[in-house]
Design an enzyme around this catalytic site. Sequence first.
Site, PDB file in Angstrom:
ATOM      1  N   ASP A 108     -11.146   5.922  -8.449  1.00  0.00           N
ATOM      2  CA  ASP A 108     -12.332   5.188  -8.049  1.00  0.00           C
ATOM      3  C   ASP A 108     -13.027   4.485  -9.147  1.00  0.00           C
ATOM      4  O   ASP A 108     -12.489   3.635 -10.087  1.00  0.00           O
ATOM      5  CB  ASP A 108     -13.232   6.254  -7.015  1.00  0.00           C
ATOM      6  N   TYR A 215     -23.271   0.953  -9.377  1.00  0.00           N
ATOM      7  CA  TYR A 215     -23.245  -0.076  -8.442  1.00  0.00           C
ATOM      8  C   TYR A 215     -24.096  -1.259  -8.962  1.00  0.00           C
ATOM      9  O   TYR A 215     -23.710  -2.599  -8.886  1.00  0.00           O
ATOM     10  CB  TYR A 215     -23.453   0.366  -7.026  1.00  0.00           C
ATOM     11  N   HIS A 276      -8.936   8.300   1.003  1.00  0.00           N
ATOM     12  CA  HIS A 276      -9.389   8.038  -0.649  1.00  0.00           C
ATOM     13  C   HIS A 276      -9.343   9.006  -1.638  1.00  0.00           C
ATOM     14  O   HIS A 276      -9.300   8.560  -2.750  1.00  0.00           O
ATOM     15  CB  HIS A 276     -11.109   7.863  -0.537  1.00  0.00           C
TER      16      HIS A 276
END
Length: 295
Positions: A108, A215, A276
Amino acid sequence: MSSDFATPPGLRHRQIAVRDTTLHVAEVGSGPPVLLLHGWPEFWATWLPLMNRLHGGFRLIAPDLRGFGDSAKAAAPRSDVGANSHADDMASLVVALGLDSVGVVGHDVGAYAAQAMARRHPQLVERLLFFNCPTQSIAGRWVHDGHVNEVWHQSFQQLPLAEALIGLSRQSCALYFSHFLTHWCHRKDAFDPALELWIDNFMKPGNLRGGFDWYRSQNAARLAAIDGHPTPSVRIHQPTRVHWGRHDPVLKSEWAAYVPEHFDDAEITFCESAGHFVHVEAPDEAAEIFADLFG
């Protein structure tokens, strides 16, 4: 707590100064050194299932990325702590540990950081393992075919409101993170034994913001890619293994087809029992692949 998330014997914690910050590092074992780079919503403890299986044969080094976990926090939101910043932190950490080079595992956020590290500091990276491997080639696919509904958090978490709402109480924090730790898993109970550990982590002052800064920092490049202008990619030369969870709803396993556009030497396989979080959902399989690559 289940044995997967138990503390392995000999686990040690340190605070190590790198560049302009201080990183918390959890470390266990001896042998070939391997750097473990977590994603979001994670911190160093996401590697406990692998640490418990592999500490007998490897020196496992699991930092909290800048702003995450027990690493130092910024006083205000930042948008300049993207993959390159994390990669430079990791390069500084490797040097501070007195190592010439390391194997690197990325997941990730950590997968972006590992790729940037391999490009910016290639002499420090021997080989790479990814549990899913997002690349610039995802580009507009972030929002095509309805996928925009899977990535709503990438926009929401840039709002000041997000930190205030999620951190309002332990219950609101648990509701938020339980969503991702079940929805993004194929094995829905994978994080059940560790949920309280996760809430403890994200309720610490500044720990929500640290992840949300990722982000903010990725936003401009992500929007440019969606608009058809992805960041130019420098090819990665180190031997690489990608083991992608077949059922990952956010980083779709079909996107593994784009990995060869960025790597000279990448073997791609799939974990049929995971989403994930391959390293948590299928730790026996993940450990076997890890040992095969780095052993």
